[in-house]
Design a protein around this motif. Structure first.
Motif, PDB file in Angstrom:
ATOM      1  N   ILE A  65       0.802  -1.222   0.000  1.00  0.00           N
ATOM      2  CA  ILE A  65       0.000   0.000   0.000  1.00  0.00           C
ATOM      3  C   ILE A  65       0.842   1.282   0.000  1.00  0.00           C
ATOM      4  O   ILE A  65       0.442   2.260  -0.644  1.00  0.00           O
ATOM      5  CB  ILE A  65      -1.012  -0.019   1.175  1.00  0.00           C
ATOM      6  CG1 ILE A  65      -2.133   0.990   0.921  1.00  0.00           C
ATOM      7  CG2 ILE A  65      -0.335   0.196   2.497  1.00  0.00           C
ATOM      8  CD1 ILE A  65      -2.993   0.677  -0.261  1.00  0.00           C
ATOM      9  N   PRO A  66       2.006   1.362   0.676  1.00  0.00           N
ATOM     10  CA  PRO A  66       2.788   2.596   0.558  1.00  0.00           C
ATOM     11  C   PRO A  66       3.202   2.899  -0.885  1.00  0.00           C
ATOM     12  O   PRO A  66       3.240   4.070  -1.288  1.00  0.00           O
ATOM     13  CB  PRO A  66       4.012   2.333   1.450  1.00  0.00           C
ATOM     14  CG  PRO A  66       3.541   1.340   2.442  1.00  0.00           C
ATOM     15  CD  PRO A  66       2.612   0.450   1.673  1.00  0.00           C
ATOM     16  N   LEU A  67       3.501   1.851  -1.656  1.00  0.00           N
ATOM     17  CA  LEU A  67       3.868   2.068  -3.050  1.00  0.00           C
ATOM     18  C   LEU A  67       2.644   2.414  -3.892  1.00  0.00           C
ATOM     19  O   LEU A  67       2.760   3.136  -4.890  1.00  0.00           O
ATOM     20  CB  LEU A  67       4.572   0.829  -3.607  1.00  0.00           C
ATOM     21  CG  LEU A  67       5.860   0.417  -2.883  1.00  0.00           C
ATOM     22  CD1 LEU A  67       6.553  -0.722  -3.627  1.00  0.00           C
ATOM     23  CD2 LEU A  67       6.809   1.593  -2.722  1.00  0.00           C
ATOM     24  N   GLN A  68       1.482   1.912  -3.511  1.00  0.00           N
ATOM     25  CA  GLN A  68       0.251   2.312  -4.188  1.00  0.00           C
ATOM     26  C   GLN A  68      -0.005   3.804  -3.969  1.00  0.00           C
ATOM     27  O   GLN A  68      -0.433   4.511  -4.890  1.00  0.00           O
ATOM     28  CB  GLN A  68      -0.934   1.496  -3.661  1.00  0.00           C
ATOM     29  CG  GLN A  68      -1.004   0.072  -4.158  1.00  0.00           C
ATOM     30  CD  GLN A  68      -1.485  -0.026  -5.605  1.00  0.00           C
ATOM     31  OE1 GLN A  68      -1.793   0.966  -6.243  1.00  0.00           O
ATOM     32  NE2 GLN A  68      -1.542  -1.245  -6.129  1.00  0.00           N
ATOM     33  N   ILE A  69       0.254   4.272  -2.773  1.00  0.00           N
ATOM     34  CA  ILE A  69       0.078   5.700  -2.483  1.00  0.00           C
ATOM     35  C   ILE A  69       1.053   6.525  -3.310  1.00  0.00           C
ATOM     36  O   ILE A  69       0.686   7.572  -3.870  1.00  0.00           O
ATOM     37  CB  ILE A  69       0.273   5.954  -0.975  1.00  0.00           C
ATOM     38  CG1 ILE A  69      -0.821   5.243  -0.179  1.00  0.00           C
ATOM     39  CG2 ILE A  69       0.257   7.448  -0.669  1.00  0.00           C
ATOM     40  CD1 ILE A  69      -0.618   5.295   1.318  1.00  0.00           C
ATOM     41  N   ARG A  70       2.290   6.054  -3.400  1.00  0.00           N
ATOM     42  CA  ARG A  70       3.265   6.754  -4.240  1.00  0.00           C
ATOM     43  C   ARG A  70       2.785   6.840  -5.679  1.00  0.00           C
ATOM     44  O   ARG A  70       2.873   7.903  -6.316  1.00  0.00           O
ATOM     45  CB  ARG A  70       4.608   6.030  -4.198  1.00  0.00           C
ATOM     46  CG  ARG A  70       5.675   6.659  -5.094  1.00  0.00           C
ATOM     47  CD  ARG A  70       6.881   5.761  -5.257  1.00  0.00           C
ATOM     48  NE  ARG A  70       6.545   4.507  -5.940  1.00  0.00           N
ATOM     49  CZ  ARG A  70       7.447   3.556  -6.230  1.00  0.00           C
ATOM     50  NH1 ARG A  70       8.708   3.722  -5.875  1.00  0.00           N
ATOM     51  NH2 ARG A  70       7.080   2.452  -6.846  1.00  0.00           N
ATOM     52  N   GLY A  71       2.251   5.727  -6.190  1.00  0.00           N
ATOM     53  CA  GLY A  71       1.764   5.723  -7.560  1.00  0.00           C
ATOM     54  C   GLY A  71       0.611   6.688  -7.763  1.00  0.00           C
ATOM     55  O   GLY A  71       0.532   7.372  -8.792  1.00  0.00           O
ATOM     56  N   ALA A  72      -0.286   6.770  -6.779  1.00  0.00           N
ATOM     57  CA  ALA A  72      -1.429   7.670  -6.903  1.00  0.00           C
ATOM     58  C   ALA A  72      -1.003   9.132  -6.859  1.00  0.00           C
ATOM     59  O   ALA A  72      -1.609   9.988  -7.511  1.00  0.00           O
ATOM     60  CB  ALA A  72      -2.436   7.381  -5.792  1.00  0.00           C
ATOM     61  N   LEU A  73       0.039   9.428  -6.096  1.00  0.00           N
ATOM     62  CA  LEU A  73       0.472  10.819  -5.942  1.00  0.00           C
ATOM     63  C   LEU A  73       1.385  11.285  -7.064  1.00  0.00           C
ATOM     64  O   LEU A  73       1.422  12.485  -7.372  1.00  0.00           O
ATOM     65  CB  LEU A  73       1.183  10.993  -4.597  1.00  0.00           C
ATOM     66  CG  LEU A  73       0.341  10.789  -3.338  1.00  0.00           C
ATOM     67  CD1 LEU A  73       1.209  10.905  -2.093  1.00  0.00           C
ATOM     68  CD2 LEU A  73      -0.793  11.811  -3.266  1.00  0.00           C
TER      69      LEU A  73
ATOM     70  N   VAL B 165      -2.046   8.113 -14.940  1.00  0.00           N
ATOM     71  CA  VAL B 165      -3.404   8.274 -14.413  1.00  0.00           C
ATOM     72  C   VAL B 165      -3.418   9.511 -13.524  1.00  0.00           C
ATOM     73  O   VAL B 165      -2.907   9.484 -12.403  1.00  0.00           O
ATOM     74  CB  VAL B 165      -3.850   7.032 -13.624  1.00  0.00           C
ATOM     75  CG1 VAL B 165      -5.298   7.210 -13.150  1.00  0.00           C
ATOM     76  CG2 VAL B 165      -3.732   5.789 -14.484  1.00  0.00           C
ATOM     77  N   LEU B 166      -3.990  10.596 -14.015  1.00  0.00           N
ATOM     78  CA  LEU B 166      -4.004  11.850 -13.276  1.00  0.00           C
ATOM     79  C   LEU B 166      -5.238  11.934 -12.377  1.00  0.00           C
ATOM     80  O   LEU B 166      -6.201  11.209 -12.534  1.00  0.00           O
ATOM     81  CB  LEU B 166      -3.986  13.022 -14.262  1.00  0.00           C
ATOM     82  CG  LEU B 166      -2.780  13.088 -15.208  1.00  0.00           C
ATOM     83  CD1 LEU B 166      -2.939  14.256 -16.169  1.00  0.00           C
ATOM     84  CD2 LEU B 166      -1.480  13.202 -14.424  1.00  0.00           C
TER      85      LEU B 166
ATOM     86  N   LEU C  51      -7.213  10.121  -3.884  1.00  0.00           N
ATOM     87  CA  LEU C  51      -7.324   8.691  -3.644  1.00  0.00           C
ATOM     88  C   LEU C  51      -6.118   8.200  -2.856  1.00  0.00           C
ATOM     89  O   LEU C  51      -6.249   7.361  -1.961  1.00  0.00           O
ATOM     90  CB  LEU C  51      -7.436   7.940  -4.974  1.00  0.00           C
ATOM     91  CG  LEU C  51      -7.445   6.408  -4.879  1.00  0.00           C
ATOM     92  CD1 LEU C  51      -8.597   5.919  -4.000  1.00  0.00           C
ATOM     93  CD2 LEU C  51      -7.513   5.782  -6.263  1.00  0.00           C
ATOM     94  N   GLY C  52      -4.951   8.734  -3.187  1.00  0.00           N
ATOM     95  CA  GLY C  52      -3.756   8.396  -2.422  1.00  0.00           C
ATOM     96  C   GLY C  52      -3.896   8.816  -0.965  1.00  0.00           C
ATOM     97  O   GLY C  52      -3.469   8.104  -0.051  1.00  0.00           O
ATOM     98  N   LYS C  53      -4.512   9.978  -0.724  1.00  0.00           N
ATOM     99  CA  LYS C  53      -4.732  10.424   0.652  1.00  0.00           C
ATOM    100  C   LYS C  53      -5.734   9.514   1.360  1.00  0.00           C
ATOM    101  O   LYS C  53      -5.615   9.269   2.564  1.00  0.00           O
ATOM    102  CB  LYS C  53      -5.219  11.868   0.650  1.00  0.00           C
ATOM    103  CG  LYS C  53      -4.153  12.864   0.184  1.00  0.00           C
ATOM    104  CD  LYS C  53      -4.688  14.273   0.114  1.00  0.00           C
ATOM    105  CE  LYS C  53      -3.610  15.237  -0.400  1.00  0.00           C
ATOM    106  NZ  LYS C  53      -4.105  16.626  -0.527  1.00  0.00           N
ATOM    107  N   ALA C  54      -6.725   9.013   0.630  1.00  0.00           N
ATOM    108  CA  ALA C  54      -7.673   8.079   1.231  1.00  0.00           C
ATOM    109  C   ALA C  54      -6.961   6.780   1.636  1.00  0.00           C
ATOM    110  O   ALA C  54      -7.234   6.218   2.706  1.00  0.00           O
ATOM    111  CB  ALA C  54      -8.812   7.789   0.258  1.00  0.00           C
ATOM    112  N   MET C  55      -6.065   6.305   0.788  1.00  0.00           N
ATOM    113  CA  MET C  55      -5.291   5.113   1.142  1.00  0.00           C
ATOM    114  C   MET C  55      -4.402   5.387   2.347  1.00  0.00           C
ATOM    115  O   MET C  55      -4.244   4.540   3.237  1.00  0.00           O
ATOM    116  CB  MET C  55      -4.462   4.654  -0.058  1.00  0.00           C
ATOM    117  CG  MET C  55      -5.284   4.026  -1.168  1.00  0.00           C
ATOM    118  SD  MET C  55      -4.275   3.295  -2.491  1.00  0.00           S
ATOM    119  CE  MET C  55      -3.797   4.765  -3.421  1.00  0.00           C
ATOM    120  N   ALA C  56      -3.813   6.588   2.386  1.00  0.00           N
ATOM    121  CA  ALA C  56      -2.996   6.958   3.543  1.00  0.00           C
ATOM    122  C   ALA C  56      -3.840   7.012   4.806  1.00  0.00           C
ATOM    123  O   ALA C  56      -3.386   6.605   5.887  1.00  0.00           O
ATOM    124  CB  ALA C  56      -2.327   8.306   3.290  1.00  0.00           C
TER     125      ALA C  56
END
Length: 288
Positions: free
Chosen positions: A238-246, A251-252, A257-262
């Motif tokens: 999940i930390p890498l998923q957050i990196r990808g979202a940010l 995918v802009l 969504l990254g903040k929601a995962m955080a």
């Protein structure tokens, strides 16, 4: 009576740098993440879409892999760290061995990120000196079944490296709290070593051990830099998923969504640390 308010004011003034530090690096980022998780794209309006998206299959899979990675590294770190801490507890207090190992544990527990990733790559990476030596001199290819170092097994091994010394630091005080008189009393009453550990020391140390394991779980669950340095493709945790979202340029509009995962990570860590605090209170009551 007039002195107490002054002392209280002086204490608050002395704690001011710490309170400022907590506000800047803990409270404010948590508020930013929480607000962003319920904000629409472009910062327009309240929405629950970001939180609902946490139920998507790929996000749940990332949370699952993060939990598995954290649980495995916490388990291995807790077991081997507890054994090392027990060996230290039998050493001479203040002796060279104990001081050396505890000092090294304090350093290695913080030895993570890019430095640790590079150390493993240079040692057991595809072209690492141990990997090459085993291939040339023993005919052993540790990557015959795949490049596991960059997947969950490799991350577990790397995370366990800093979990073990952390376990030594947090569990050693509990072992020091076990009084020798308790074992002597057990032996005088005809008890065996097995009975001592299962009926006296074990139950007393169980809350401390479980609490330390929870701390290790939270430590691994929130780790980012080491995995980011090792895993160059894909977002397995999940930390890498957050990196990808940010940071994704493909995918802009996924920053919130990254903040929601955080926020989901914050909730998980908060629950784990609450359980840790409760276990620590019980430990302090028995071993204090």
């Amino acid at each position: 009576m007039a002195v107490r308010p002054r002392l209280r004011g002086a204490a608050l003034l002395g704690a001011a740098p710490f309170l400022v530090y907590v506000a800047i690096f803990l409270i404010i980022p948590t508020l930013v993440v929480t607000i962003g998780a319920f904000t629409g794209d472009g910062g327009h309006g309240f929405t629950l879409d970001n939180v609902r998206a946490l139920g998507d299959e790929y996000i749940l899979a990332a949370f699952g892999r993060s939990a598995l990675l954290s649980a495995l590294s916490a388990l291995f770190g807790a077991v081997f760290g507890a054994l090392l801490a027990y060996a230290l507890s039998t050493a001479k207090p203040g002796g060279l061995l104990r001081r050396t190992v505890t000092a090294a544990s304090g350093v290695l527990a913080q030895f993570g990120g890019v430095t640790l990733a590079f150390a493993f790559l240079a040692t057991i990476g595809i072209s690492g000196f141990v990997t090459v030596w085993l291939q040339e001199h023993a005919g052993v290819d540790i990557y015959a079944n795949g490049v596991w170092l960059f997947e969950l097994p490799g991350l577990t091994l790397v995370y366990t490296y800093f979990q073990i010394p952390l376990m030594v630091i947090v569990f050693l005080p509990a072992l020091d709290g076990i009084r020798p008189q308790w074992r002597e009393a057990t032996e005088n009453l005809g008890g065996t070593t097995w009975q001592y550990w299962t009926r006296v020391a074990g139950p007393l140390l169980a809350p401390a051990f479980l609490g330390s394991a929870l701390l290790l779980f939270a430590n691994a669950f929130s780790a980012y830099a080491t995995a980011a340095a090792l895993v160059s493709q894909g977002n397995p945790i999940i930390p890498l998923q957050i990196r990808g979202a940010l940071t994704s340029e493909v995918v802009l509009g996924q920053a919130n969504l990254g903040k929601a995962m955080a926020l989901g990570m914050v909730v998980v860590v908060a629950v784990v640390m609450t359980l840790y605090s409760l276990l620590q209170r019980r430990t302090a009551r028995w071993l204090g």
